[in-house]
Design an enzyme around this catalytic site. Structure first.
Site, mmCIF file in Angstrom:
data_model
loop_
_atom_site.group_PDB
_atom_site.id
_atom_site.type_symbol
_atom_site.label_atom_id
_atom_site.label_comp_id
_atom_site.label_asym_id
_atom_site.label_seq_id
_atom_site.Cartn_x
_atom_site.Cartn_y
_atom_site.Cartn_z
ATOM 1 N N SER A 23 0.860 -1.171 0.000
ATOM 2 C CA SER A 23 0.000 0.000 0.000
ATOM 3 C C SER A 23 0.903 1.230 0.000
ATOM 4 O O SER A 23 1.731 1.385 0.900
ATOM 5 C CB SER A 23 -0.883 -0.038 1.254
ATOM 6 O OG SER A 23 -1.575 1.183 1.407
ATOM 7 N N LYS B 146 -1.270 -1.014 -4.238
ATOM 8 C CA LYS B 146 -2.453 -0.168 -3.999
ATOM 9 C C LYS B 146 -1.971 1.258 -3.787
ATOM 10 O O LYS B 146 -0.984 1.493 -3.089
ATOM 11 C CB LYS B 146 -3.227 -0.731 -2.814
ATOM 12 C CG LYS B 146 -3.640 0.215 -1.715
ATOM 13 C CD LYS B 146 -4.606 -0.470 -0.742
ATOM 14 C CE LYS B 146 -4.673 0.261 0.585
ATOM 15 N NZ LYS B 146 -5.571 -0.398 1.539
ATOM 16 N N LYS C 50 -2.918 5.175 -2.634
ATOM 17 C CA LYS C 50 -3.856 6.057 -1.935
ATOM 18 C C LYS C 50 -4.232 7.188 -2.878
ATOM 19 O O LYS C 50 -3.357 7.784 -3.518
ATOM 20 C CB LYS C 50 -3.188 6.633 -0.685
ATOM 21 C CG LYS C 50 -2.938 5.610 0.406
ATOM 22 C CD LYS C 50 -4.237 5.170 1.051
ATOM 23 C CE LYS C 50 -3.975 4.096 2.099
ATOM 24 N NZ LYS C 50 -5.205 3.591 2.689
ATOM 25 N N ASP D 56 -7.239 3.345 -3.224
ATOM 26 C CA ASP D 56 -7.953 3.427 -1.945
ATOM 27 C C ASP D 56 -8.149 4.898 -1.589
ATOM 28 O O ASP D 56 -7.180 5.638 -1.441
ATOM 29 C CB ASP D 56 -7.137 2.715 -0.858
ATOM 30 C CG ASP D 56 -7.831 2.710 0.499
ATOM 31 O OD1 ASP D 56 -8.979 3.187 0.600
ATOM 32 O OD2 ASP D 56 -7.215 2.208 1.474
ATOM 33 N N GLU E 172 -11.221 1.124 -3.607
ATOM 34 C CA GLU E 172 -11.509 0.874 -2.192
ATOM 35 C C GLU E 172 -12.071 2.127 -1.521
ATOM 36 O O GLU E 172 -11.492 3.206 -1.629
ATOM 37 C CB GLU E 172 -10.207 0.420 -1.505
ATOM 38 C CG GLU E 172 -10.351 0.028 -0.047
ATOM 39 C CD GLU E 172 -9.021 -0.477 0.545
ATOM 40 O OE1 GLU E 172 -8.113 -0.865 -0.227
ATOM 41 O OE2 GLU E 172 -8.895 -0.468 1.774
ATOM 42 N N ASP F 143 -13.843 -0.914 3.099
ATOM 43 C CA ASP F 143 -12.917 -1.026 4.229
ATOM 44 C C ASP F 143 -13.629 -0.394 5.438
ATOM 45 O O ASP F 143 -14.352 -1.088 6.175
ATOM 46 C CB ASP F 143 -11.598 -0.320 3.862
ATOM 47 C CG ASP F 143 -10.573 -0.256 4.991
ATOM 48 O OD1 ASP F 143 -10.885 -0.710 6.107
ATOM 49 O OD2 ASP F 143 -9.449 0.254 4.779
ATOM 50 N N LYS G 47 -10.069 -6.327 7.916
ATOM 51 C CA LYS G 47 -8.961 -5.987 8.805
ATOM 52 C C LYS G 47 -9.269 -6.552 10.182
ATOM 53 O O LYS G 47 -10.331 -6.253 10.748
ATOM 54 C CB LYS G 47 -8.792 -4.469 8.925
ATOM 55 C CG LYS G 47 -8.160 -3.829 7.709
ATOM 56 C CD LYS G 47 -7.912 -2.354 7.914
ATOM 57 C CE LYS G 47 -7.357 -1.756 6.624
ATOM 58 N NZ LYS G 47 -7.302 -0.299 6.661
ATOM 59 N N GLY H 26 -4.326 -3.909 6.285
ATOM 60 C CA GLY H 26 -3.444 -3.688 7.434
ATOM 61 C C GLY H 26 -3.540 -2.273 7.954
ATOM 62 O O GLY H 26 -4.111 -1.384 7.310
HETATM 63 O O1 OSB Z 1 -7.104 2.252 4.400
HETATM 64 O O2 OSB Z 1 -5.996 0.453 4.309
HETATM 65 C C1 OSB Z 1 -6.126 1.613 4.740
HETATM 66 C C2 OSB Z 1 -3.003 2.520 6.734
HETATM 67 C C3 OSB Z 1 -3.531 3.365 7.680
HETATM 68 C C4 OSB Z 1 -4.878 3.661 7.626
HETATM 69 C C5 OSB Z 1 -5.689 3.106 6.642
HETATM 70 C C6 OSB Z 1 -5.165 2.243 5.710
HETATM 71 C C7 OSB Z 1 -3.783 1.980 5.737
HETATM 72 C C8 OSB Z 1 -3.106 1.144 4.756
HETATM 73 C C9 OSB Z 1 -1.855 0.432 5.184
HETATM 74 O O3 OSB Z 1 -3.433 1.109 3.594
HETATM 75 C C10 OSB Z 1 -1.835 -0.986 4.778
HETATM 76 C C11 OSB Z 1 -0.653 -1.712 5.382
HETATM 77 O O4 OSB Z 1 -0.649 -1.977 6.610
HETATM 78 O O5 OSB Z 1 0.269 -2.001 4.630
HETATM 79 MG MG MG Z 2 -8.384 1.136 3.082
#
Ligand code: OSB
Ligand code: MG
Length: 369
Positions: A136, A162, A164, A189, A216, A241, A265, A293
């Site tokens: 991510s 993925k 952001k 995401d 996402e 999520d 999660k 995660g």
């Molecule tokens: O939306 O998945 C999410 C990290 C902090 C808050 C929200 C998210 C995330 C991640 C990290 O995408 C995923 C990871 O632990 O590698």
């Molecule tokens: Mg997410």
């Protein structure tokens, strides 16, 4: 089985690479580690991986500290139980606070599987010996910086990336990444940062043309209707999520056809017991799942790897190697990925030794019950 003593530690670790989402930015994390002891001397560890501020969900590190100390741990200590599902029933009257519950739930599973000598993944019903990890990537200062990150992680062998996104940081960067990585398993995401305004809807429908595996959480967590409407308009699967904190949320999402993929999660859903139930419900409705995660330290990460061994986790999970996040992890061996593949441990419990010396160095505050 009975927990006779519990400790909670507030532990700080620096991230190797600062992470930014549509809602917050961080260079270090503070998670709460839970340590449970039974009368025979067995120990189980869990991790509360709440962000420090209430921007991903309503919880904060401080709210978790309070709720775990004053409500969740007291509901468990001194009570008899034979299985982790029975232990989770002890705190079922507590509303919400899923991150706080998750840390205690993982510690209970770790204690039980340590005492009974079973690997955690096996106890959960896991069938995989290996799980596939994706990465991510946060919001970067420029598209060039982001491309650099994608190059780094795909070169390390991660098969899924993925990205952001947020309004204004979306179509251009996906276009740029697609131009260089034509057939990469790619998804985005939004962490709930879009609305149904004309501009936002137009950006989201444009993203439908880039062969993304999923989009996402485009809209706010409670706005399941907007997700259902968007899923009707686009071919790209929508993945939820933040919208799914409980099994009831998942029932509603399924009823509304608000998603075609689910991010499960352990931290967001209150632990391994509810995460497994969500897996079973999604499987009954042919919804593929993957494990998301929260930048967990090694203990939470080990729990994420274990649940990812269940058969319905058919898409790559955010269980990247410890080295993607931290200089040195609090478990030995740390989580490693070989070309994006993580081997599910076969030792009892979490399958890793807890590095208590390192934890002591990183601990800011502790409490014992
Ligand atoms: O939306 O998945 C999410 C990290 C902090 C808050 C929200 C998210 C995330 C991640 C990290 O995408 C995923 C990871 O632990 O590698
Ligand atoms: Mg997410």
């Amino acid at each position: 089985m009975q927990v006779v003593r519990a400790r909670m530690h507030r532990v700080r670790q620096a991230l190797v690479h600062e992470f930014r989402t549509s809602s917050h930015q961080k260079s270090y994390l503070e998670h709460l580690l839970i340590e449970l002891h039974d009368a025979d001397g067995a120990v189980g560890w869990g991790e509360i991986a709440s962000p420090s501020g209430p921007f991903y969900c309503a919880e904060t590190t401080d709210s978790c500290w309070l709720v775990a100390k004053d409500f969740i741990l007291p509901s468990l200590i001194g009570k008899d139980w034979d299985h982790p599902v029975e232990a989770a029933a002890l705190w079922s009257k507590i509303r919400g606070n899923e991150f706080a519950k998750a840390g205690v739930d993982v510690a209970v599973w770790a204690l039980w599987t340590t005492a009974t000598g079973v690997p955690l993944a096996t106890a959960l019903g896991g069938t995989r010996t290996e799980v596939v990890a994706g990465v991510s990537l946060g919001i970067e200062p420029t598209i060039d910086d982001l491309l650099q990150q994608v190059r780094l992680q795909t070169a390390a062998g991660y098969p899924r990336v993925k990205l952001k996104i947020a309004p204004g940081w979306d179509v251009d960067l996906v276009k740029a990444v697609r131009a260089e990585f034509g057939d990469l398993d790619l998804h985005v995401d939004a962490n709930g940062s879009y609305t149904e305004s004309e501009n936002h809807l137009s950006a989201l429908t444009t993203l439908d043309d880039f062969g993304l595996t999923m989009i996402e959480q485009p809209f706010a967590p409670r706005n399941l209707m907007a997700h259902a409407r968007m899923q009707q308009r686009i071919g790209t699967p929508i993945c939820l999520d933040e919208s799914v904190e409980t099994l009831d949320d998942l029932h509603t999402a399924i009823e509304l056809s608000a998603c075609r993929i689910l991010n499960i999660k352990v931290s967001r859903m209150g632990g391994l017991t509810p995460a497994r139930a969500a897996h079973d419900l999604a499987r009954d409705h042919d919804i593929p799942v993957w494990c998301g995660g929260m930048h967990e330290f090694g203990i939470g990460r080990a729990a994420n790897v274990a649940i990812s061994a269940l058969p319905g986790f058919s898409l790559p999970s955010d269980v990247s190697a410890s080295a993607k996040y931290y200089q040195r992890d609090i478990i030995v061996p740390e989580v490693v990925a070989d070309r994006g593949v993580v081997t599910v441990p076969t030792g009892h419990g979490l399958g890793h030794r807890i590095d208590e010396e390192l934890i002591a160095e990183l601990t800011l505050d502790s409490v014992e019950l």
